[in-house]
Design an enzyme around this catalytic site. Structure first.
Site, mmCIF file in Angstrom:
data_model
loop_
_atom_site.group_PDB
_atom_site.id
_atom_site.type_symbol
_atom_site.label_atom_id
_atom_site.label_comp_id
_atom_site.label_asym_id
_atom_site.label_seq_id
_atom_site.Cartn_x
_atom_site.Cartn_y
_atom_site.Cartn_z
ATOM 1 C CB CYS A 78 -0.899 0.019 1.229
ATOM 2 S SG CYS A 78 -1.940 -1.430 1.458
ATOM 3 C CB CYS A 104 -5.385 -1.797 -3.467
ATOM 4 S SG CYS A 104 -5.849 -0.057 -3.622
ATOM 5 N NE ARG A 129 -8.936 2.247 -4.742
ATOM 6 C CZ ARG A 129 -8.720 2.064 -6.047
ATOM 7 N NH1 ARG A 129 -9.579 1.374 -6.762
ATOM 8 N NH2 ARG A 129 -7.654 2.570 -6.626
#
Length: 246
Positions: free
Chosen positions: A161, A207, A203
């Site tokens: 991330c 990802c 979300r």
């Protein structure tokens, strides 16, 4: 983290981070402001309001499960529950409310129930300052688990991330500007490209797919811990939920 981004984006007030990548693109921000005057997804938020206000068979409603009439409470989530030794998200609290009132719980990844419901319910806390508390060794372990997830490289592309939202925040990826980690959790759910609803965990899943790894399910312990860390980064920022994103 805050000091890092102050160096990356000098002169920007911290509250601007609730706008994500829009904070470094005046043109995109102007387009956003125009769309938000008459949001094309207002009907979805209205459906969520009807769900929120519809009485259960026992006469109670969702608001009765939360303090202050359910206003200005979403910014306190997630929190660490000492009794269960788990991180509790706002969505988990909603399912607890359903359970306590004899109703079937919602699937965490279901846009038609949990999605639209939180799209409305979180707007009741718009303007509230995020106040996520990490207190005590047990809470710290869950926070650190979320932090580890955020910085751990995974998948066929060997990305984390943080690879995008820390290292390359503010840079372009194709025709998109990458948003910084701080401020991201303040505005979910979001509506992408008009009326395509995405909760925060949806979300996260997208990802993971982009990293070429099989995504974890929405509502998983790993995502809850990740949300705990991720939300803590936005402490002190104002909530503004259910907004447009490109």
């Amino acid at each position: 983290m805050v000091e890092l981004f102050k160096g990356k984006f000098p002169g920007l007030a911290l509250d601007e981070y609730v706008n994500g990548a829009l904070m470094v693109s005046p043109d995109a921000k102007a387009q956003f402001d125009s769309i938000m005057e008459f949001p094309p997804f207002q009907g979805e938020i209205d459906r969520g309001r009807m769900l929120w206000e519809k009485p259960f068979p026992n006469g109670r409603t969702f608001s009765g499960c939360f303090p202050n009439g359910s206003r200005n409470i979403a910014g306190n989530f997630p929190y660490f529950d000492t009794a269960s030794a788990k991180v509790v998200t706002f969505e988990m609290a909603i399912n607890r409310c359903l359970r306590e009132n004899g109703e079937r719980e919602f699937e965490y990844g279901d846009k038609e129930t949990m999605g639209v419901l939180t799209a409305y319910a979180r707007t009741l806390s718009d303007g509230m300052r995020v106040n996520v508390v990490v207190d005590g060794p047990a809470a710290q372990r869950r926070y650190q688990a979320g932090r580890s997830f955020y910085f751990r490289r995974i998948g066929q592309l060997n990305l984390a991330c943080a690879s995008c939202h820390v290292t390359y925040a503010g840079n372009h990826f194709r025709d998109e500007i990458i948003s910084p980690a701080i401020g991201q959790t303040t505005h979910f759910p979001v509506f992408r490209a008009g009326d395509d609803l995405h909760t925060l965990h949806m979300r996260y899943r997208r990802c993971m797919e982009a990293m070429r790894v099989v995504p974890l399910p929405a509502g998983s312990r790993e995502f809850n811990d990740l949300e705990y860390f991720h939300s803590y980064l936005s402490n002190g920022l104002p909530m503004r939920s259910s907004v447009y994103r490109k």
